[in-house]
Design a protein around this motif. Structure first.
Motif: not given
Length: 480
Positions: A46-50, A53-65
């Motif tokens: 989901y995060a992809g390469i590089d 910061v915002r996408l990294q935070e969204n990835t953590v939230s999505k995985l939490s859900r």
């Protein structure tokens, strides 16, 4: 040994309910090692390469859900690594209902369910090692989630329309925005002087609020454009600027995939504030951040909404304010006061999708727009009535002066040729007979005589099979 659990949902005091949506507990939930590795693979996908910061935070939230959903589904099961707990479609519906009954808005619940739908699609395309879910199981599970999303569509749309209507009613006035632009022109240089002599966090936060308020009153950009603006991008604009102004290009923002870089055109005076802030930052400690609006650390400044409210109140204005309100003002002004071409140029510059906006504008007309639409209905009815009246008058003119008992030409009516009532198609066998003259076939020519009455004509047609011979000079009827 896998143990099936009952279809009862998790208790209300379970960690799933306490941590849903916040990630403070869901991120600490652990699954069997093989499942954790699989979830980590999904996170990297989901995060992809590089990722920014915002996408990294969204990835953590999505995985939490996703983990909260799996925790809900796995409640009561002793074995999880086979993923068979996902086959309980009734529990999937129960999870969706629990979202709807919680304090979440329906749009947020819809967003969470879409997150799970994305994860399930990933599972179907990339099966987990050890999973005993069949392809049919995955089809049923995905179809159930799609059906849930479809059932929420009506509530989501109505909620969005209500929110849009409330937002339009509470937008700041044009006088408020003009007041802000006048105040920012005076206050920003003053705050820069204070930061140069006596820098404090409160002054810096207020300075950020005034800068972003000034930019938003002009362009209506999202706050991510301001928070992700880097020192390098500002310095690049300095090297390409002229006496006509400066153009800052910001590459990292929310809709960069659709619109590319976001731009800010600044006058010489406005860009002078930015140059001075870069100079002041060089004299401060803990300014290793590469972002123009720095914070203590390496991440962008994330409290711009708070800074905006501080500046709004410092100007002397009352009521709530956020970046979305200012953005909506510009979108609405472009729609009402610009032609189609210029509106598109304005929307592209502010990275605004007009298709989504038009959908809500059409569903939420203003009082004046609704009055104009009603007038269109009335005009349509009047036009239909006029067309009907004109058609009726035209029919009367057509039949006026016609005596249906006599022919106006004075000529006698001649009966239609008898052969015109016969079918044009002639069987091939009869065609072959018709190609020869009666004398060639050794037959006598039967003279044609018109029937004396409809009854006679009918009897002749019934009792006699005929062939029509069409000649340039004469049409002759032969009995077979």
């Amino acid at each position: 040994m896998h143990t099936e659990a009952s279809s009862t949902s998790p208790p209300i005091n379970s960690p799933w309910f306490r941590g849903r949506g916040r990630g403070n507990i869901m991120r600490d939930i652990t699954f069997p090692r093989i499942m954790e590795d699989y979830l980590q693979g999904y996170r990297e996908h989901y995060a992809g390469i590089d990722p920014p910061v915002r996408l990294q935070e969204n990835t953590v939230s999505k995985l939490s859900r996703v983990k909260s959903f799996l925790s809900f589904m796995a409640h009561g099961f002793n074995r999880l690594s086979d993923w068979l707990f996902l086959r309980d479609l009734k529990r999937i519906r129960g999870w969706s209902r629990s979202l709807m009954k919680s304090s979440l808005q329906v749009t947020t619940s819809d967003f969470y369910i879409k997150n799970i739908s994305h994860f399930l699609k990933y599972m179907a395309d990339t099966p987990c090692k050890g999973s005993r879910l069949s392809q049919t199981d995955m089809i049923l599970i995905k179809r159930e989630v799609v059906a849930i999303l479809k059932s929420l569509k009506r509530k989501v749309l109505i909620h969005q329309m209500q929110v849009k209507r409330d937002k339009m009613e509470g937008l700041p006035s044009h006088n408020d925005l003009m007041t802000c632009l006048t105040s920012t022109t005076t206050r920003i240089p003053q705050l820069l002087d204070v930061m140069a002599c006596n820098p404090t966090t409160a002054t810096r936060t207020l300075l950020y609020g005034y800068m972003t308020l000034h930019w938003s009153c002009i362009y209506g950009h999202r706050p991510g454009v301001y928070s992700n603006m880097t020192n390098a991008e500002v310095r690049k604009a300095d090297t390409t600027g002229t006496a006509f102004g400066y153009l800052v290009h910001v590459s990292n923002h929310k809709t960069a995939n659709a619109f590319g870089e976001a731009q800010l055109y600044l006058t010489v005076e406005e860009f002078g504030w930015m140059k001075r802030w870069l100079e002041i930052k060089g004299t401060l400690t803990c300014t290793q951040s590469r972002y123009f609006l720095y914070t203590e650390g390496k991440n962008p400044f994330r409290k711009l909404a708070y800074s905006l409210r501080m500046a709004w109140a410092d100007v002397g204005l009352h009521g709530p304010i956020n970046f979305t309100d200012l953005r909506t003002v510009h979108a609405d002004n472009a729609k009402r006061f610009q032609d189609k071409g210029n509106r598109q140029r304005v929307s592209d510059f502010m990275c605004h999708n007009t298709a989504t906006a038009d959908k809500f504008y059409a569903n939420n007309p203003s009082l004046k727009e609704a009055e104009d639409i009603r007038l269109l209905f009335t005009e349509s009815l009047q036009a239909a009535a006029a067309a009907s009246t004109a058609a009726a008058a035209g029919n009367e003119d057509t039949f006026a002066g016609i005596d249906i008992d006599s022919d106006s030409s004075g000529e006698e009516h001649s009966p239609a040729p008898y052969q015109d009532s016969l079918p044009r198609h002639v069987p091939k066998r009869d065609q072959s007979l018709a190609e020869h003259s009666p004398s060639d076939m050794g037959e006598e020519r039967v003279p044609y005589s018109a029937p004396t009455s409809p009854t006679v004509a009918s009897d002749q047609l019934v009792n006699m099979q005929c062939v029509v011979v069409i000649s340039p000079l004469v049409n002759t009827l032969y009995p077979v």
